[in-house]
Design an enzyme around this catalytic site. Structure first.
Site, PDB file in Angstrom:
ATOM      1  N   LYS A  53      76.704 110.717 101.700  1.00 14.89           N
ATOM      2  CA  LYS A  53      75.786 110.340 100.613  1.00 14.89           C
ATOM      3  C   LYS A  53      76.119 108.936 100.119  1.00 14.89           C
ATOM      4  CE  LYS A  53      74.817 115.114  99.529  1.00 14.89           C
ATOM      5  NZ  LYS A  53      74.831 116.290  98.659  1.00 14.89           N
ATOM      6  N   GLN A  97      78.292 118.111  93.577  1.00 18.71           N
ATOM      7  CA  GLN A  97      78.304 118.781  94.876  1.00 18.71           C
ATOM      8  C   GLN A  97      78.717 120.244  94.713  1.00 18.71           C
ATOM      9  OE1 GLN A  97      77.194 117.263  97.610  1.00 18.71           O
ATOM     10  NE2 GLN A  97      77.659 118.867  99.085  1.00 18.71           N
ATOM     11  N   ASP A 120      69.022 116.469  92.494  1.00 20.19           N
ATOM     12  CA  ASP A 120      69.179 117.636  93.361  1.00 20.19           C
ATOM     13  C   ASP A 120      68.051 118.642  93.165  1.00 20.19           C
ATOM     14  OD1 ASP A 120      71.187 117.996  95.230  1.00 20.19           O
ATOM     15  OD2 ASP A 120      72.730 118.386  93.724  1.00 20.19           O
TER      16      ASP A 120
HETATM   17  N1  L34 Z   1      74.701 119.729  94.805  1.00 22.77           N
HETATM   18  N2  L34 Z   1      75.415 120.609  96.817  1.00 22.77           N
HETATM   19  C1  L34 Z   1      74.537 119.866  96.124  1.00 22.77           C
HETATM   20  N3  L34 Z   1      73.474 119.248  96.716  1.00 22.77           N
HETATM   21  C2  L34 Z   1      73.280 119.370  98.050  1.00 22.77           C
HETATM   22  O1  L34 Z   1      72.206 118.821  98.622  1.00 22.77           O
HETATM   23  C3  L34 Z   1      74.202 120.107  98.808  1.00 22.77           C
HETATM   24  N4  L34 Z   1      74.110 120.216 100.188  1.00 22.77           N
HETATM   25  C4  L34 Z   1      74.438 121.502 100.794  1.00 22.77           C
HETATM   26  C5  L34 Z   1      75.826 121.912 100.282  1.00 22.77           C
HETATM   27  N5  L34 Z   1      76.043 121.596  98.874  1.00 22.77           N
HETATM   28  C6  L34 Z   1      75.243 120.763  98.159  1.00 22.77           C
HETATM   29  C7  L34 Z   1      74.380 119.221 101.058  1.00 22.77           C
HETATM   30  O2  L34 Z   1      74.524 118.054 100.719  1.00 22.77           O
HETATM   31  C8  L34 Z   1      74.427 121.157 102.270  1.00 22.77           C
HETATM   32  N6  L34 Z   1      74.462 119.709 102.331  1.00 22.77           N
HETATM   33  C9  L34 Z   1      74.581 118.966 103.526  1.00 22.77           C
HETATM   34  C10 L34 Z   1      74.506 117.580 103.551  1.00 22.77           C
HETATM   35  C11 L34 Z   1      74.633 116.864 104.732  1.00 22.77           C
HETATM   36  C12 L34 Z   1      74.834 117.522 105.919  1.00 22.77           C
HETATM   37  C13 L34 Z   1      74.903 118.893 105.927  1.00 22.77           C
HETATM   38  C14 L34 Z   1      74.793 119.618 104.741  1.00 22.77           C
HETATM   39  C15 L34 Z   1      74.985 116.705 107.164  1.00 22.77           C
HETATM   40  O3  L34 Z   1      74.979 115.506 107.128  1.00 22.77           O
HETATM   41  N7  L34 Z   1      75.167 117.362 108.327  1.00 22.77           N
HETATM   42  C16 L34 Z   1      75.346 116.666 109.591  1.00 22.77           C
HETATM   43  C17 L34 Z   1      76.702 117.005 110.198  1.00 22.77           C
HETATM   44  C18 L34 Z   1      77.835 116.731 109.295  1.00 22.77           C
HETATM   45  C19 L34 Z   1      79.187 116.989 109.929  1.00 22.77           C
HETATM   46  O4  L34 Z   1      79.499 116.300 110.912  1.00 22.77           O
HETATM   47  O5  L34 Z   1      79.915 117.873 109.449  1.00 22.77           O
HETATM   48  C20 L34 Z   1      74.251 117.131 110.540  1.00 22.77           C
HETATM   49  O6  L34 Z   1      73.901 116.361 111.430  1.00 22.77           O
HETATM   50  O7  L34 Z   1      73.806 118.271 110.395  1.00 22.77           O
END
Ligand code: L34
Length: 297
Positions: A53, A97, A120
């Site tokens: 982020k 988060q 959010d």
């Molecule tokens: N307050 N909490 C709040 N807001 C959110 O919007 C989230 N979320 C979820 C968990 N808690 C939160 C996220 O940010 C899930 N989440 C999230 C954000 C980014 C990714 C996955 C979940 C992401 O970038 N995933 C990558 C892989 C990341 C890695 O290598 O571990 C992908 O390509 O899926």
């Protein structure tokens, strides 16, 4: 059928290009959007998401700050910090988060965030506005990202039967509300399944669009879907894999290899919904800055 792979990184890239231009324009009028991200504790997955982020903010020209608090932080300390940022005009968006450590009440925390800074979309005021389809709300980032992925990949949900697996406040409930709105990019018939659903396959097999958000690795198997389904995999599960570089790898809630043989289109993990979540957060932060500075939409 060879499935279309819906590339979240590509879709995210094009939305970010749009946002970058918009932010550059806002800066000409003296407005720079600002986002503060607060993380409590050391959850490794949360650390990764929060870092991404911050990086996205830098890429787009959004001012950002990441506040890392120890796991022992008290609820009152967190509430006081949120209050400080509610009153700080530099920041248009505040994100705490999730998940939070067990001793902190999540609802109390979400309630404390000024709804006009709730990028959010988790404050009950924004949840309510989402349900009634109000214009001036912040849609939660993951479900909003899913909607954009569907539309921009040519899989408009209008008139389709969408089956959602999972009833969380972050994904299942909001995606249901978003896709059933009488609105462009929505207009779907939506069914929700969850851990107590009987005969789940009976529902999932009826799906034109299947959204899996349960947090169980490889839960959806090929025999649970019909030929030609569009599959959105929201799961991000790290599992052990001795053949992988660091002994683990990411998998979704869908058994990708078998389901892609039957699907018309499918999102991969990683590189599907994840990058969209972060991008829609950027979009909400820009929206917040416009609202706070009375700029045109
Ligand atoms: N307050 N909490 C709040 N807001 C959110 O919007 C989230 N979320 C979820 C968990 N808690 C939160 C996220 O940010 C899930 N989440 C999230 C954000 C980014 C990714 C996955 C979940 C992401 O970038 N995933 C990558 C892989 C990341 C890695 O290598 O571990 C992908 O390509 O899926």
């Amino acid at each position: 059928m060879v499935a279309q792979i819906i590339n979240g990184n590509e879709v995210a890239k094009s939305i970010r290009a749009e946002l970058k231009e918009e932010i550059a324009g806002m800066k000409m009028s003296g407005v720079t959007p600002g986002l503060v991200v607060i993380i409590v504790g050391e959850d490794p997955a949360s650390q990764v998401y929060v870092r991404k982020k911050g990086e996205a903010c830098v890429e787009l020209g959004i001012d950002s700050e990441t506040i890392r608090l120890p796991a022992e932080t008290t609820e009152q300390e967190l509430l006081d910090l949120i209050e400080k940022y509610n009153n700080d005009k530099k920041f248009d968006g505040i994100l705490v988060q999730l998940p939070l450590p067990k001793h902190i009440n999540e609802q109390n925390v979400l309630l404390r965030i000024d709804p006009s800074k709730d990028v959010d979309g988790f404050h009950p005021v924004n949840v309510g506005k989402m349900v009634v389809g109000a214009e001036d709300c912040y849609l939660p980032c993951t479900p909003h990202g899913i909607q954009e992925l569907l539309v921009r990949s040519g899989n408009d949900p209008k008139g389709k039967h969408v089956v959602v697996i999972g009833r969380s406040n972050i994904v299942g409930k909001p995606i249901t509300n978003i896709l059933l709105q009488k609105a462009p990019g929505a207009d779907a018939t939506v069914t929700i399944c969850h851990s107590r659903t009987q005969n789940m396959s009976g529902f999932t097999k009826q799906a034109d669009i299947l959204i899996a958000a349960i947090g169980v690795p490889n839960f959806v198997k090929a025999d649970m879907v019909r030929e030609g389904v569009v599959v959105i995999d929201v799961g991000v599960n790290r599992i052990n894999d001795p053949t992988a570089k660091n002994g683990t790898r990411l998998v979704g809630d869908v058994d990708f290899e078998s389901v892609k043989e039957k699907a018309k289109a499918i999102t991969p993990v990683p590189g599907g919904v994840g990058p969209m979540t972060i991008t829609m957060l950027m979009k909400n932060t820009v929206k917040a800055a416009k609202i706070h500075h009375n700029l045109k939409k």
